[in-house]
Motif scaffolding. Structure first.
Motif, short mmCIF file in Angstrom:
data_model
loop_
_atom_site.label_atom_id
_atom_site.label_comp_id
_atom_site.label_asym_id
_atom_site.label_seq_id
_atom_site.Cartn_x
_atom_site.Cartn_y
_atom_site.Cartn_z
N ASP A 72 -5.20 29.05 -81.14
CA ASP A 72 -4.61 29.65 -79.94
C ASP A 72 -5.14 29.09 -78.64
O ASP A 72 -4.54 29.29 -77.59
CB ASP A 72 -4.84 31.17 -79.95
N SER A 73 -6.29 28.42 -78.70
CA SER A 73 -6.93 27.94 -77.47
C SER A 73 -7.91 26.82 -77.79
O SER A 73 -8.32 26.67 -78.95
CB SER A 73 -7.69 29.09 -76.79
N PRO A 74 -8.31 26.05 -76.78
CA PRO A 74 -9.36 25.06 -77.01
C PRO A 74 -10.65 25.71 -77.52
O PRO A 74 -11.33 25.13 -78.37
CB PRO A 74 -9.56 24.44 -75.63
N GLY A 75 -10.96 26.90 -77.04
CA GLY A 75 -12.15 27.60 -77.49
C GLY A 75 -12.10 27.93 -78.98
O GLY A 75 -13.10 27.87 -79.68
N VAL A 77 -10.46 26.19 -81.20
CA VAL A 77 -10.65 24.91 -81.91
C VAL A 77 -12.13 24.68 -82.13
O VAL A 77 -12.57 24.37 -83.25
CB VAL A 77 -10.03 23.74 -81.11
N LYS A 78 -12.92 24.84 -81.10
CA LYS A 78 -14.37 24.62 -81.20
C LYS A 78 -15.01 25.66 -82.11
O LYS A 78 -15.88 25.33 -82.93
CB LYS A 78 -15.02 24.63 -79.83
N LEU A 79 -14.58 26.91 -82.01
CA LEU A 79 -15.13 27.97 -82.86
C LEU A 79 -14.84 27.68 -84.33
O LEU A 79 -15.73 27.83 -85.18
CB LEU A 79 -14.55 29.33 -82.46
N PRO A 95 -16.57 14.39 -81.52
CA PRO A 95 -16.87 15.81 -81.35
C PRO A 95 -15.60 16.58 -80.95
O PRO A 95 -14.65 16.00 -80.43
CB PRO A 95 -17.89 15.83 -80.21
N PRO A 96 -15.58 17.89 -81.20
CA PRO A 96 -14.43 18.68 -80.79
C PRO A 96 -14.15 18.50 -79.30
O PRO A 96 -15.07 18.42 -78.49
CB PRO A 96 -14.86 20.12 -81.06
N GLY A 97 -12.87 18.40 -78.96
CA GLY A 97 -12.52 18.26 -77.56
C GLY A 97 -11.15 17.69 -77.34
O GLY A 97 -10.36 17.52 -78.29
N PRO A 98 -10.85 17.37 -76.10
CA PRO A 98 -9.51 16.88 -75.77
C PRO A 98 -9.27 15.46 -76.26
O PRO A 98 -10.18 14.65 -76.30
CB PRO A 98 -9.48 16.95 -74.25
N ARG A 99 -8.02 15.22 -76.64
CA ARG A 99 -7.56 13.88 -77.01
C ARG A 99 -6.26 13.63 -76.27
O ARG A 99 -5.38 14.48 -76.24
CB ARG A 99 -7.28 13.76 -78.52
N GLU A 100 -6.16 12.46 -75.70
CA GLU A 100 -4.93 12.09 -74.97
C GLU A 100 -3.92 11.51 -75.95
O GLU A 100 -4.27 10.69 -76.80
CB GLU A 100 -5.26 11.05 -73.89
N THR A 101 -2.68 11.96 -75.84
CA THR A 101 -1.61 11.41 -76.66
C THR A 101 -0.48 10.97 -75.73
O THR A 101 -0.28 11.54 -74.66
CB THR A 101 -1.05 12.45 -77.65
N ALA A 102 0.25 9.98 -76.16
CA ALA A 102 1.36 9.47 -75.34
C ALA A 102 2.52 10.46 -75.29
O ALA A 102 3.17 10.60 -74.26
CB ALA A 102 1.84 8.13 -75.90
N LEU A 120 -10.05 18.52 -92.78
CA LEU A 120 -9.39 19.62 -92.08
C LEU A 120 -9.53 19.41 -90.58
O LEU A 120 -10.41 18.67 -90.13
CB LEU A 120 -10.05 20.95 -92.45
N CYS A 121 -8.68 20.07 -89.82
CA CYS A 121 -8.85 20.03 -88.37
C CYS A 121 -8.31 21.30 -87.74
O CYS A 121 -7.44 21.97 -88.29
CB CYS A 121 -8.23 18.79 -87.73
N GLY A 122 -8.88 21.62 -86.60
CA GLY A 122 -8.32 22.65 -85.73
C GLY A 122 -7.58 21.92 -84.63
O GLY A 122 -8.06 20.89 -84.13
N ILE A 123 -6.41 22.43 -84.26
CA ILE A 123 -5.60 21.77 -83.24
C ILE A 123 -4.99 22.80 -82.31
O ILE A 123 -4.57 23.88 -82.73
CB ILE A 123 -4.52 20.88 -83.89
N HIS A 124 -4.98 22.45 -81.03
CA HIS A 124 -4.31 23.29 -80.02
C HIS A 124 -3.46 22.39 -79.17
O HIS A 124 -3.93 21.39 -78.60
CB HIS A 124 -5.34 24.02 -79.15
N PHE A 125 -2.16 22.72 -79.10
CA PHE A 125 -1.20 21.97 -78.28
C PHE A 125 -1.08 22.65 -76.93
O PHE A 125 -1.11 23.88 -76.84
CB PHE A 125 0.17 21.93 -78.95
N PRO A 126 -0.87 21.88 -75.86
CA PRO A 126 -0.69 22.49 -74.54
C PRO A 126 0.61 23.30 -74.52
O PRO A 126 1.55 23.03 -75.26
CB PRO A 126 -0.62 21.30 -73.60
N ALA A 127 0.63 24.28 -73.64
CA ALA A 127 1.83 25.13 -73.52
C ALA A 127 2.97 24.38 -72.90
O ALA A 127 2.86 23.43 -72.21
CB ALA A 127 1.49 26.36 -72.70
#
Length: 127
Positions: A72-75, A77-79, A95-102, A120-127
């Protein structure tokens, strides 16, 4: 569905990790073959299943495969990542954090492996 060589260890790991996403404790299911499966359901129709391999061969990870959990949020993802590592998983890649995509702009990602080596991964897409 992913495989596990130690279903009890997987239950401890996933009960803890998926709890950060609001999933309840995994439900045990015994397949017709007698093998144990753990079923996690988010109440919205999404299931995640961990199973002893039905063919009695050792569970192995699939090269190139990643199971992603929507956060639900970047937080969150880290949790998810930090909880997984504390529960016996291994942090991998950056490390967990933002990744730029085209195509999607900035997304939040965190990659880790469970005790059986599944990626596995946690992922959060921008709104």
């Amino acid at each position: 569905m992913i495989g596990s060589n130690d279903i009890e260890r997987s239950k401890r790991f996933y009960d803890t990790v998926l709890g950060t996403l609001g999933a309840g404790e995994g439900t045990r299911n015994i397949a017709d073959s007698g093998h144990t499966r753990l079923i996690y359901n988010d109440g919205a129709g999404t299931n995640f299943i961990v199973s002893e391999p039905i063919n009695d061969e050792p569970a192995s990870v699939a090269n190139g495969s990643t199971v992603a959990f929507s956060c639900d949020s970047p937080g969150q993802v880290k949790l998810l990542h930090d909880t997984a590592v504390a529960a016996g998983g291994t942090s991998i890649e950056a490390p967990p954090g933002p990744r730029e995509t085209a195509s999607m702009g900035t997304i939040e990602l965190a990659y880790f492996r469970d005790p059986d080596g599944n990626k596995l991964c946690g992922i959060h897409f921008p709104a």
